[in-house]
Scaffold this motif. Sequence first.
Motif, PDB file in Angstrom:
ATOM      1  N   ARG A   1       0.832  -1.209   0.000  1.00  0.00           N
ATOM      2  CA  ARG A   1       0.000   0.000   0.000  1.00  0.00           C
ATOM      3  C   ARG A   1       0.866   1.258   0.000  1.00  0.00           C
TER       4      ARG A   1
ATOM      5  N   GLN B   1       2.114   2.126  -3.426  1.00  0.00           N
ATOM      6  CA  GLN B   1       1.088   2.675  -4.314  1.00  0.00           C
ATOM      7  C   GLN B   1       0.822   4.155  -4.035  1.00  0.00           C
ATOM      8  N   LEU B   2       1.371   4.659  -2.934  1.00  0.00           N
ATOM      9  CA  LEU B   2       1.093   6.036  -2.533  1.00  0.00           C
ATOM     10  C   LEU B   2       1.575   7.059  -3.567  1.00  0.00           C
TER      11      LEU B   2
ATOM     12  N   ALA C   1      -0.809   7.258  -6.413  1.00  0.00           N
ATOM     13  CA  ALA C   1      -2.086   7.823  -5.957  1.00  0.00           C
ATOM     14  C   ALA C   1      -1.962   9.331  -5.765  1.00  0.00           C
TER      15      ALA C   1
ATOM     16  N   LYS D   1      -2.084  11.086  -9.169  1.00  0.00           N
ATOM     17  CA  LYS D   1      -3.441  11.151  -9.722  1.00  0.00           C
ATOM     18  C   LYS D   1      -4.313  12.136  -8.956  1.00  0.00           C
ATOM     19  N   ALA D   2      -4.272  12.067  -7.626  1.00  0.00           N
ATOM     20  CA  ALA D   2      -5.162  12.885  -6.806  1.00  0.00           C
ATOM     21  C   ALA D   2      -4.704  14.341  -6.748  1.00  0.00           C
TER      22      ALA D   2
END
Length: 177
Positions: free
Chosen positions: A110, A113-114, A117, A120-121
């Motif tokens: 996880r 994947q930060l 992320a 994208k965010a």
Amino acid sequence: MGVGITQAEFAVLVGVSEAKVSQLVGEGVIERGQTAHAWLLAYCERLREVAAGRASGEAGGLDLVQERARLARSQREAQDIKNAVARGEFAPIGLLADFLGMASSAVVDRFEQLEGALRKACPELPDEAKATVQQVIANARNEWIRATEKLVVAELDRMASDDEAGSDDAFAEEVEQ
């Protein structure tokens, strides 16, 4: 008092070899210079102790009292483990290590994947801010691993010292009973 008896005479009286009588003298079961009556009483007492399992019939043989205490201790420890498993307080170290490894892998996955992320965010987030977030996450992950390892080692050391102290105390208690 009566007259002492020879080892040969006592051997004939009770139907054992002279060597066995000599062994009994050596073990202190019977004492030189005593009467045949005293030797016979001591010999019969020894036979009762061996038959009851409180003494060994062999020189240097098993000490049945201590062996029974060891067996009782092992049985108690096995039952304690079964009870702990039933209460959910105990699991094999291998299983716990595997579980902790799987949990750690899931967390690390996880964390990896930060970065994607964040892109994208928050596409406008400066690279410097992303690097800071990644560094904080990496530090937290490393601290988590270090703290977990420290806790596991401390608990294993405590369990080992409890086992050593407890086994000596438990064995002494069982032998006294």
